[in-house]
Design a protein around this motif. Structure first.
Motif, PDB file in Angstrom:
ATOM      1  N   ILE B 191       0.808  -1.216   0.000  1.00  0.00           N
ATOM      2  CA  ILE B 191       0.000   0.000   0.000  1.00  0.00           C
ATOM      3  C   ILE B 191       0.842   1.267   0.000  1.00  0.00           C
ATOM      4  CG2 ILE B 191      -2.021  -1.089   1.015  1.00  0.00           C
ATOM      5  CD1 ILE B 191      -1.325  -0.013   3.666  1.00  0.00           C
ATOM      6  N   LEU B 192       2.021   1.232   0.619  1.00  0.00           N
ATOM      7  CA  LEU B 192       2.810   2.466   0.669  1.00  0.00           C
ATOM      8  C   LEU B 192       3.619   2.656  -0.605  1.00  0.00           C
ATOM      9  CD1 LEU B 192       4.134   2.566   4.323  1.00  0.00           C
ATOM     10  CD2 LEU B 192       2.406   4.003   3.290  1.00  0.00           C
ATOM     11  N   MET B 193       4.272   1.591  -1.063  1.00  0.00           N
ATOM     12  CA  MET B 193       5.157   1.737  -2.207  1.00  0.00           C
ATOM     13  C   MET B 193       4.481   1.304  -3.498  1.00  0.00           C
ATOM     14  SD  MET B 193       7.437   3.053  -0.489  1.00  0.00           S
ATOM     15  CE  MET B 193       8.471   3.471  -1.884  1.00  0.00           C
ATOM     16  N   TYR B 308       0.533  -4.111  22.634  1.00  0.00           N
ATOM     17  CA  TYR B 308       0.137  -4.808  21.405  1.00  0.00           C
ATOM     18  C   TYR B 308      -1.101  -4.165  20.787  1.00  0.00           C
ATOM     19  CZ  TYR B 308       3.463  -8.644  21.979  1.00  0.00           C
ATOM     20  OH  TYR B 308       4.604  -9.367  22.066  1.00  0.00           O
ATOM     21  N   LEU B 309      -2.071  -3.807  21.637  1.00  0.00           N
ATOM     22  CA  LEU B 309      -3.286  -3.163  21.112  1.00  0.00           C
ATOM     23  C   LEU B 309      -2.946  -1.822  20.478  1.00  0.00           C
ATOM     24  CD1 LEU B 309      -6.217  -3.747  23.635  1.00  0.00           C
ATOM     25  CD2 LEU B 309      -6.178  -4.279  21.209  1.00  0.00           C
ATOM     26  N   SER B 310      -1.997  -1.107  21.087  1.00  0.00           N
ATOM     27  CA  SER B 310      -1.589   0.190  20.557  1.00  0.00           C
ATOM     28  C   SER B 310      -0.954   0.021  19.178  1.00  0.00           C
ATOM     29  CB  SER B 310      -0.626   0.854  21.537  1.00  0.00           C
ATOM     30  OG  SER B 310      -0.067   2.000  20.981  1.00  0.00           O
ATOM     31  N   ILE B 311      -0.147  -1.034  19.028  1.00  0.00           N
ATOM     32  CA  ILE B 311       0.483  -1.300  17.730  1.00  0.00           C
ATOM     33  C   ILE B 311      -0.599  -1.672  16.706  1.00  0.00           C
ATOM     34  CG2 ILE B 311       1.967  -2.925  16.494  1.00  0.00           C
ATOM     35  CD1 ILE B 311       3.776  -2.910  18.993  1.00  0.00           C
ATOM     36  N   LEU B 312      -1.540  -2.503  17.127  1.00  0.00           N
ATOM     37  CA  LEU B 312      -2.648  -2.880  16.246  1.00  0.00           C
ATOM     38  C   LEU B 312      -3.433  -1.635  15.816  1.00  0.00           C
ATOM     39  CD1 LEU B 312      -4.354  -5.263  15.075  1.00  0.00           C
ATOM     40  CD2 LEU B 312      -5.788  -5.049  17.100  1.00  0.00           C
ATOM     41  N   GLY B 313      -3.684  -0.740  16.784  1.00  0.00           N
ATOM     42  CA  GLY B 313      -4.407   0.493  16.476  1.00  0.00           C
ATOM     43  C   GLY B 313      -3.672   1.308  15.433  1.00  0.00           C
ATOM     44  N   VAL B 317      -4.651   2.708  11.770  1.00  0.00           N
ATOM     45  CA  VAL B 317      -4.480   4.094  11.314  1.00  0.00           C
ATOM     46  C   VAL B 317      -3.828   4.109   9.935  1.00  0.00           C
ATOM     47  CG1 VAL B 317      -3.157   6.212  11.691  1.00  0.00           C
ATOM     48  CG2 VAL B 317      -4.356   5.155  13.595  1.00  0.00           C
ATOM     49  N   LEU B 318      -2.745   3.331   9.785  1.00  0.00           N
ATOM     50  CA  LEU B 318      -2.040   3.310   8.503  1.00  0.00           C
ATOM     51  C   LEU B 318      -2.955   2.832   7.393  1.00  0.00           C
ATOM     52  CD1 LEU B 318       1.532   1.975   9.316  1.00  0.00           C
ATOM     53  CD2 LEU B 318       0.795   4.295   8.843  1.00  0.00           C
ATOM     54  N   PHE B 319      -3.776   1.830   7.699  1.00  0.00           N
ATOM     55  CA  PHE B 319      -4.669   1.328   6.662  1.00  0.00           C
ATOM     56  C   PHE B 319      -5.741   2.356   6.320  1.00  0.00           C
ATOM     57  CE2 PHE B 319      -7.380  -1.388   4.214  1.00  0.00           C
ATOM     58  CZ  PHE B 319      -6.454  -2.168   3.548  1.00  0.00           C
TER      59      PHE B 319
END
Lengths: 478, 338
Positions: B191-193, B308-313, B317-319
């Motif tokens: 998605i980014l590149m 872990y939840l923060s990383i998932l969140g 966000v990125l998606f």
């Protein structure tokens, strides 16, 4: 056990189930995960499209599960209903417990509650408690809404608190969620969402409803006096403007130009600029003939050089500077780009030096259009044979405006929910019910002072605050 | 001086600041850390000036609008917010080690904005749907929220590093972790590149090998060396609290962003909610962080689970931010190639 007790027990268990935080976490995560499906599979498209994409088996399975309109499916609505019940029951459950804490009538404090606390700060002051307490109370009442003083066995105790009502913040957030869902429900029950196309100069009083075959008659007619569109010189649309008149009982009652983001609102009904189109041109008049030869200009972005090439339909030319090849594949009288009509255009296949061939569109009206692609070369059609004016006669071109017509009586409930959500989140996250307790006991050289405090939330920052207050009190000295 | 040049220069300033923060952390020196703070400060002022200059330039082109209208501009603003939030955190918590994890994110954001071939830094005119006073409020609220979540992501990472491996880790995690890492990196590459899936998977495979090699080397380090790396990190209790504070702050702004977006949608399209993919993904993100906040406030979840939840969140966000451009929908003006 007698049956009454069993049913009471049963009800109690149901209540507990709906009040549980496990349910909250499960429902929130289920909503998050299932919502993904509807973003991967486009919603509400033609059944034929789905059938082609998924084949008979998956199509039938998805259809049964309402995947093609999943946000309105029974199971998704069920999840939302579960969340609503959860929020409601949970809030009632907790609020009934904390109500007395939030509205105690006359807040009293009990020294025993504070004496046993671990995070306490102690120091000695060379003044007796009775003289110190007045100064301390003045100090505390500057920082807290409510202060109180009580004599103890060994001296005197001071109590100060503020923002007791901040305990309500979380209930405000929950109320806002309920309001949002209620507003949505009211909107879907008593509102409508329709659309209508009105040719310039004509008026209509009936709109078609979205996602259904029904129509809805309005209490008034909408007349489109004029439609205008303008483009930037890059070919991107700049403005769509409809001049509308509301006609009620044969009389014009309101006139307004609407653009995207500036709708017309009349008697609870909102009219939005949604789309537009060209009326089918009168037969056999001023049709643009299919060009037989065209002249292209090719501008290299690298060198800035511009080359010209003339070609016939189907011919492939070699792009200079080794830029690959271009094939003129077809001609379209009414081409579209991202859903926007861009008029007649040459369609071709561009094969770069190293890369996959791409289809490119060269609208005759917008010579700088291909620059948007930002390829190595920008192509433009600068001449064509046979040639006719592209804009026929301006008078001949007739547009229709596409309007979205909605009524949503629930929107104000939703907006109230929005405001409450922001306010509630702010209070919940950044304010807390803070209580400070200062005990002064007599000692040989003056007073022993103990400072402690609690907050119902954000305990770490409260600990810092208590420490700061203790330090300041030590400096006050009386 | 043109704003695009200024902003690509800021990329290098942020890169330099990130380098200094990392050097200060690893070599345990005060000097580079202090310098890093000043460099970041200069960078963030330049970043803000670049945005203002861009705003001014758009008026000179006769298409004046706030510099928040396409992917490039939003990325630049994202980096700007991130660095401001980081600098406030640094001042409040008096720890420069956090910079070694936060500034690289800001640097990568700016580098991506300036260098990715499909992102145009040209100032473009506003299409009709974007001509609204809600544009500024909506984009600002969203990106202040995203900025806070990005820093929380860095802090969660620090937390997991400081806390070390779970001793009672179930054996299934050994297999799940690399798979999750592989999938996340592959998806991000896609998605980014905008690389094809094959290349994305290849890069993800390389990334997994690198990460596990690094972890292996880290495990083989003398305990004293490992300790020297970790003791500069704030205490786990502090990191956990900071993570939580950032998420509360971010959640408030994410909510405000979704709400301003809904009000805007209602004035542009006659509906405040339409389950368009971007809307839905922002709601998914909201659900993830709402879960985190409930688990933390009501059940007292702490530590790894919150990290872990923060990383998932942040993945959500990125998606929401980038991934949605692969999906059909109305928010295409934030898309690649625009």
């Amino acid at each position: 056990m007698d049956p009454e007790n069993v049913s009471a027990d049963y009800l109690n268990n149901i209540w507990k189930f709906f009040a549980s935080l496990q349910l909250t976490i499960v429902v929130l995560l289920s909503l998050a995960i299932t919502s993904i499906i509807g973003t991967l599979i486009p919603q509400n498209e033609d059944p034929g499209v789905y059938f082609q994409a998924f084949g008979p088996f998956l199509y039938r399975l998805f259809d049964v599960l309402d995947i093609f309109d999943m946000y309105h499916s029974w199971w998704f609505q069920m999840l939302i209903l579960l969340l609503t019940a959860n929020v409601l029951v949970c809030s009632i459950d907790r609020l009934s417990l904390t109500w007395k804490i939030i509205f105690p009538g006359n807040p009293r404090f009990t020294p025993a509650r504070f004496r046993s606390r671990k995070n306490r700060h102690e120091f000695k002051a060379p003044v007796v408690p009775d003289r110190l307490s007045g100064t301390y109370r003045a100090f505390l009442s500057k920082r807290f809404h409510h202060t109180d003083i009580t004599p103890t066995d060994t001296g005197v105790a001071l109590f100060a608190e503020k923002w007791r009502w901040a305990r309500l913040g979380v209930y405000v957030v929950h109320l806002s969620v309920i309001l949002l869902l209620m507003g949505g429900l009211v909107g879907s029950m008593f509102g409508f969402d329709g659309f209508v196309n009105i040719p310039e100069g004509e008026s209509v009083d009936t709109v078609r409803l979205r996602n259904s075959s029904e129509t809805k008659k309005l209490d008034f007619a909408i007349r489109c006096d004029d439609f205008d569109l303008s483009f930037y010189n890059t070919g991107q649309p700049k403005e769509f403007r409809s001049s509308l008149t509301i006609v009620e009982n044969g009389k014009s009652v309101l006139q307004k130009d609407i653009i995207v983001n500036d709708p017309l609102r009349y008697r609870g009904i909102n009219i939005f600029q949604a789309s537009y189109g060209e009326m089918a041109p009168p037969q056999s008049r001023q049709r643009i003939p299919v060009p037989e030869t065209i002249t292209l200009s090719l501008t290299s972005t690298e060198s800035g050089m511009t080359y010209q090439e003339t070609l016939v339909s189907g011919q492939t030319i070699t792009i200079p500077e080794g830029g690959g090849t271009f094939t003129w594949t077809s001609f379209s009288r009414a081409a579209e780009f991202r859903g926007q009509p861009i008029g007649p255009a040459i369609i071709g296949k561009l094969t770069p030096r190293n890369g996959d061939p791409t289809e490119i569109v060269l609208p005759l009206q917008f010579p700088s259009f291909d620059r948007m692609r930002r390829g190595e070369f920008a192509l433009a059609v600068i001449d064509r044979q046979p040639d006719t004016p592209l804009q026929p006669d301006p008078v001949e071109k007739r547009y229709y405006t596409g309007l979205q017509v909605t009524r949503d009586p629930g929107v104000w409930i939703v907006y109230t929910g929005f405001i409450l959500m922001i306010a509630g989140c702010f209070v919940t996250f950044f304010m807390s019910h803070q209580q400070v307790y200062v005990e002064l006991s007599e000692s040989r050289s003056g007073s022993r002072v103990m400072v402690t405090g609690i907050a119902h939330r954000n305990k770490v920052s409260m600990a810092n605050r208590v420490e700061a207050i203790a330090r300041q009190l030590e400096d006050v000295r009386g | 001086m043109n704003s695009s040049y200024l902003l690509s220069f800021i990329t290098f300033i942020y890169g330099f600041a990130a380098f200094l923060y990392i050097a200060a952390w690893i070599f345990r020196k005060e000097g580079p850390g202090k310098l890093a703070t000043w460099v970041s400060l200069v960078g963030v002022i330049g970043n803000g000036a670049g945005l203002m200059l861009r705003w001014y330039e758009s008026y000179r082109l006769g298409i004046g609008h706030a510099p928040l209208a396409n992917l490039y501009e939003s990325l630049v603003f994202f980096a700007f917010v991130m660095v401001i939030i980081y600098l406030v955190v640094e001042r409040r918590y008096r720890s420069r080690t956090i910079g070694a994890f936060a500034m690289p994110i800001a640097f990568l954001t700016m580098a991506y904005a300036s260098m990715a071939p499909h992102i145009s830094s040209r100032i473009q005119p506003l299409i009709p749907a974007l001509k609204s006073n809600w544009l500024i409020a909506h984009v600002m609220a969203c990106f202040v929220g995203y900025g806070a979540f990005a820093i929380a992501f860095g802090v969660s990472f620090m937390y997991l590093m400081k806390k070390g491996r779970e001793t009672d880790q179930p054996s299934s995690m050994v297999y799940i972790q690399p798979v999750v890492l592989f999938l996340a990196v592959a998806l991000l590459n896609r998605i980014l590149m905008q690389y094809p899936w094959g290349l994305s998977a290849l890069i993800a495979l390389g990334a997994c090998v690198l990460v596990y090699a690094a972890m292996f080397l880290y495990q083989r380090m003398a305990p004293a060396t490992r300790e020297r790396l970790l003791d500069r990190l704030p205490q786990t209790k502090v990191l956990d609290e900071l993570n939580y504070q950032l998420i509360m702050f971010g959640f408030l702004f994410l909510s405000a962003g979704i709400i301003t977006g809904a009000v805007w949608a209602n004035s542009a399209w006659g509906r405040y909610w339409g389950w368009d993919p971007k809307e839905t993904w922002s709601l998914i993100t909201w659900f993830v962080y709402a879960t985190l906040l409930h688990a933390r406030m009501m059940r007292g979840w702490h530590g790894r689970r919150i990290a872990y939840l923060s990383i998932l969140g942040f993945m959500a966000v990125l998606f929401t931010y980038f991934g949605v451009n692969l999906l059909p929908g109305l928010h295409s003006y934030g898309a690649m190639g625009q």
